[in-house]
Enzyme design. Sequence first.
Site, PDB file in Angstrom:
ATOM      1  N   ASN A 101      29.495  43.562  31.952  1.00 14.17           N
ATOM      2  CA  ASN A 101      30.849  43.816  32.438  1.00 14.17           C
ATOM      3  C   ASN A 101      31.330  45.104  31.766  1.00 14.17           C
ATOM      4  O   ASN A 101      31.699  45.101  30.592  1.00 14.17           O
ATOM      5  CB  ASN A 101      31.760  42.633  32.090  1.00 14.17           C
ATOM      6  CG  ASN A 101      33.165  42.808  32.645  1.00 14.17           C
ATOM      7  OD1 ASN A 101      33.480  43.824  33.280  1.00 14.17           O
ATOM      8  ND2 ASN A 101      34.024  41.830  32.391  1.00 14.17           N
ATOM      9  N   ARG A 104      29.072  43.170  36.864  1.00 17.58           N
ATOM     10  CA  ARG A 104      30.312  42.695  37.476  1.00 17.58           C
ATOM     11  C   ARG A 104      31.010  43.869  38.157  1.00 17.58           C
ATOM     12  O   ARG A 104      31.196  44.910  37.545  1.00 17.58           O
ATOM     13  CB  ARG A 104      31.224  42.121  36.398  1.00 17.58           C
ATOM     14  CG  ARG A 104      32.538  41.690  36.982  1.00 17.58           C
ATOM     15  CD  ARG A 104      33.569  41.442  35.912  1.00 17.58           C
ATOM     16  NE  ARG A 104      34.787  40.990  36.542  1.00 17.58           N
ATOM     17  CZ  ARG A 104      35.999  41.178  36.029  1.00 17.58           C
ATOM     18  NH1 ARG A 104      36.134  41.801  34.888  1.00 17.58           N
ATOM     19  NH2 ARG A 104      37.055  40.746  36.658  1.00 17.58           N
ATOM     20  N   HIS A 151      38.817  37.195  40.740  1.00 18.31           N
ATOM     21  CA  HIS A 151      38.230  36.050  40.012  1.00 18.31           C
ATOM     22  C   HIS A 151      37.300  35.224  40.893  1.00 18.31           C
ATOM     23  O   HIS A 151      37.055  34.042  40.629  1.00 18.31           O
ATOM     24  CB  HIS A 151      39.307  35.083  39.474  1.00 18.31           C
ATOM     25  CG  HIS A 151      40.258  35.671  38.501  1.00 18.31           C
ATOM     26  ND1 HIS A 151      41.613  35.388  38.519  1.00 18.31           N
ATOM     27  CD2 HIS A 151      40.081  36.518  37.477  1.00 18.31           C
ATOM     28  CE1 HIS A 151      42.215  36.040  37.543  1.00 18.31           C
ATOM     29  NE2 HIS A 151      41.306  36.735  36.897  1.00 18.31           N
ATOM     30  N   ARG A 199      51.783  40.458  34.570  1.00 16.82           N
ATOM     31  CA  ARG A 199      51.966  40.839  35.983  1.00 16.82           C
ATOM     32  C   ARG A 199      52.972  39.924  36.666  1.00 16.82           C
ATOM     33  O   ARG A 199      53.052  38.738  36.361  1.00 16.82           O
ATOM     34  CB  ARG A 199      50.633  40.751  36.735  1.00 16.82           C
ATOM     35  CG  ARG A 199      49.605  41.707  36.198  1.00 16.82           C
ATOM     36  CD  ARG A 199      48.274  41.561  36.917  1.00 16.82           C
ATOM     37  NE  ARG A 199      47.186  41.729  35.974  1.00 16.82           N
ATOM     38  CZ  ARG A 199      45.975  41.214  36.122  1.00 16.82           C
ATOM     39  NH1 ARG A 199      45.679  40.494  37.174  1.00 16.82           N
ATOM     40  NH2 ARG A 199      45.054  41.424  35.203  1.00 16.82           N
ATOM     41  N   GLU A 217      31.530  33.250  34.280  1.00 14.87           N
ATOM     42  CA  GLU A 217      31.221  34.279  35.280  1.00 14.87           C
ATOM     43  C   GLU A 217      29.872  34.939  34.982  1.00 14.87           C
ATOM     44  O   GLU A 217      29.141  35.322  35.889  1.00 14.87           O
ATOM     45  CB  GLU A 217      32.339  35.326  35.301  1.00 14.87           C
ATOM     46  CG  GLU A 217      33.610  34.773  35.939  1.00 14.87           C
ATOM     47  CD  GLU A 217      34.874  35.445  35.467  1.00 14.87           C
ATOM     48  OE1 GLU A 217      35.228  35.248  34.273  1.00 14.87           O
ATOM     49  OE2 GLU A 217      35.515  36.145  36.251  1.00 14.87           O
TER      50      GLU A 217
END
Length: 400
Positions: free
Chosen positions: A8, A89, A178, A238, A383
């Site tokens: 990642n 990723r 996600h 956010r 992940e």
Amino acid sequence: MAKVMAINAGSSSLKFKLYEMPSEEVLTSGIVEKIGHDDAIFTLKHNNEKINKILPIKDHAEAVKLMLDQLIENNIISSYDEIKATGHRIVQGGKYFSHSEIFTKDVEDKIESLIPLAPLHNAAHLIGYRAFKKILPDIGAVAVFDTAFHMSMEEEDYLFPIPYEYSEKYDIRRYGAHGTSHHYLALESQKYLKGISHPKIITCHIGSGASISAIKDYKCVATSMGLTPLGGIMMGTRTGDLDPSVMKYCCYCENKTAEEMFQIFNKKSGLLGVSGISNDSRDVLSAIEKGNKRAILAYKLFIRRICDFIGQYFVRLGGCDLIVFSAGIGENSPETRQMIIDGIKQSLKINIDEKINNELKGKEGLISTSESEIKVCVIPTDEEVMIARDTYNLLLKDKE
Ligand code: AMP
């Protein structure tokens, strides 16, 4: 058996996890941070020990080389060619990718063309991919997209009601995020859904970024994040979904440009913006314990929005067999899970075992009782293993 590395890459960081595949044994993991600085930080986790180094690292290629040399020095590999493939990723796969793909020039070009939709992420992922290609030129690489799992949504779920030609011309739609996590959670859910022919799942990935998905027959039918990860439920920093006129009016009142306000809605809003304390739920929760009114308000907003999405997806799915909690907050904060359940339990006839819920932190388990009409569980997300699996399946499985 083959060693596969899941990667990642961020603009100044590189996270990695090395797997033995197909057994999915984790051999080591780590991160290089502050790439491009004289005081870059290299961390390697191995045999329950943490190795830390602070040193100058000029760019991502140097970070890759350092990391591989450290794997050799710590006897994790004996040479570079023990690594048989890398999986990367990629946050934004746009309209092009509904599953993982082997890297080719065309795949690389498409990821590059999507940079305007994910400026920080996609550009950094490519830097990471190219760094590995430079240091390990002879092995294959796979791109694993955060958006791919959500490509099964129907038009009425992914289109925004703006002039249709904008959606067509500029590929504006709900891409979600996600997706790799929601996909993993759906697959792991199967053990709780034995004997159900068309399972309906609501997965709640609640971390500093947060999204909720509605999943039917293990395929995504709806997800809360939008064109970018700003949409959906309220998050650490956010806003989540807003009436678009809030943007225009805030710009007018504060004499700021849309770009400046977009940054504020991304980085200074959510739990941080409402509480004025922190984006970290732990800080907000401890302020709540001390009776801080803004912290209480921030968390009420946060919980309400999560409950609203769960209710919406219950209707969208025509019922629900399983609700899954995951990610930093979903896995580790029983009090947050309890607050969410309190908000939905009457309508959805949910019953959880409070003692089991309170004791479950960072571990998998069922928290609902046998009387509950919907099962509720916690599943730690992974992940990286999904990246390693897709990489192995696309590049190595048939060769072994
Ligand atoms: P993630 O983005 O999935 O890594 O989640 C990170 C977030 O999880 C942090 O910012 C915290 O808000 C939250 N978190 C982690 N551990 C806990 C905990 N024990 N209690 C409450 N929140 C936590």
